[in-house]
Design an enzyme around this catalytic site. Structure first.
Site, mmCIF file in Angstrom:
data_model
loop_
_atom_site.group_PDB
_atom_site.id
_atom_site.type_symbol
_atom_site.label_atom_id
_atom_site.label_comp_id
_atom_site.label_asym_id
_atom_site.label_seq_id
_atom_site.Cartn_x
_atom_site.Cartn_y
_atom_site.Cartn_z
ATOM 1 N N GLU A 38 3.039 4.913 35.066
ATOM 2 C CA GLU A 38 3.143 4.145 33.818
ATOM 3 C C GLU A 38 4.556 3.538 33.750
ATOM 4 O O GLU A 38 5.547 4.208 34.054
ATOM 5 C CB GLU A 38 2.933 5.107 32.644
ATOM 6 C CG GLU A 38 3.064 4.493 31.273
ATOM 7 C CD GLU A 38 2.867 5.529 30.151
ATOM 8 O OE1 GLU A 38 2.998 6.748 30.416
ATOM 9 O OE2 GLU A 38 2.570 5.111 29.021
ATOM 10 N N LYS A 108 -2.620 -0.570 27.234
ATOM 11 C CA LYS A 108 -2.819 0.803 26.745
ATOM 12 C C LYS A 108 -3.317 0.819 25.297
ATOM 13 O O LYS A 108 -2.664 0.263 24.400
ATOM 14 C CB LYS A 108 -1.498 1.567 26.867
ATOM 15 C CG LYS A 108 -1.570 3.043 26.520
ATOM 16 C CD LYS A 108 -0.217 3.715 26.787
ATOM 17 C CE LYS A 108 -0.252 5.211 26.574
ATOM 18 N NZ LYS A 108 1.030 5.862 26.895
ATOM 19 N N CYS A 141 -1.890 6.850 30.809
ATOM 20 C CA CYS A 141 -1.408 8.122 30.278
ATOM 21 C C CYS A 141 -2.216 8.662 29.092
ATOM 22 O O CYS A 141 -3.334 9.098 29.262
ATOM 23 C CB CYS A 141 0.083 8.025 29.973
ATOM 24 S SG CYS A 141 0.874 9.657 30.095
HETATM 25 C C1 ACM Z 1 2.172 9.233 27.462
HETATM 26 O O1 ACM Z 1 1.242 8.573 27.047
HETATM 27 N N1 ACM Z 1 3.123 8.690 28.223
HETATM 28 C C2 ACM Z 1 2.256 10.671 27.164
#
Ligand code: ACM
Length: 176
Positions: A38, A108, A141
């Protein structure tokens, strides 16, 4: 398909250095698909939205062009977390890039903790891409903690889920 990952600690706000590390790693990958962390191009921690905006990039843009060149050279595809700037917004995105360029971008959906003060919520929905003969779904993530995200990708035909992460949750780290 042979899938792999390149795990490293991206340097904060130092895109050239992270790209150099990625270049060296991809040269040794020996895989058809390589998943990067990420925010692999910029690092994860930002002091302010302004600091983030300074290193966020459009897609396609200079970094995805460079990544596409690396994919061409190594004959592979990647899923790479990056800060995407688009129409005044900044997304915690994951780009799918192959030898012919950008295949697609996932933004995201579930921003984690202080990310909400920095990034705009993703508006792409959950996406599945054709990569090297497989259907590849993408999450970033914290998305992973919500079963509906993976279920949606499975129902959309994903064979595999590529999941760039920067796991700051202690229980998640111990489970890796
Ligand atoms: C996250 O979403 N980096 C914990």
């Amino acid at each position: 398909m042979r899938a792999g990952y390149l795990q490293f600690s991206p340097a904060r706000s130092d895109v050239p250095s992270n790209l150099r590390f990625i270049e060296a790693g991809l040269a040794k990958a020996g895989a058809d698909l390589v998943v990067l962390p990420e925010l692999a191009l910029t690092g994860y921690l930002f002091a302010s939205r302004e600091a983030l905006e300074n290193v966020a990039e459009p897609v396609p843009g200079p970094s995805t062009e460079r990544l596409a060149g690396l994919c061409r050279r190594e004959g592979l595809s990647i899923v790479c977390g990056m800060a995407e700037r688009s129409r005044g917004k900044v997304y915690n995105a994951a780009v799918v890039v192959g030898p012919d360029g950008v295949v697609g971008t996932y933004r995201k959906s579930h921003l984690f903790s202080s990310e909400k003060a920095l990034f705009d919520p993703g508006d792409s929905g959950f996406l599945v891409f054709d990569v090297a003969g497989a259907r590849v779904g993408v999450l970033v993530c914290f998305d992973w903690i919500f079963p509906e995200a993976s279920r949606t990708l499975a129902l959309a035909g994903a064979d595999v889920i590529a999941h760039p992460a920067n796991l700051v949750l202690p229980f998640a780290q111990s489970a890796v």
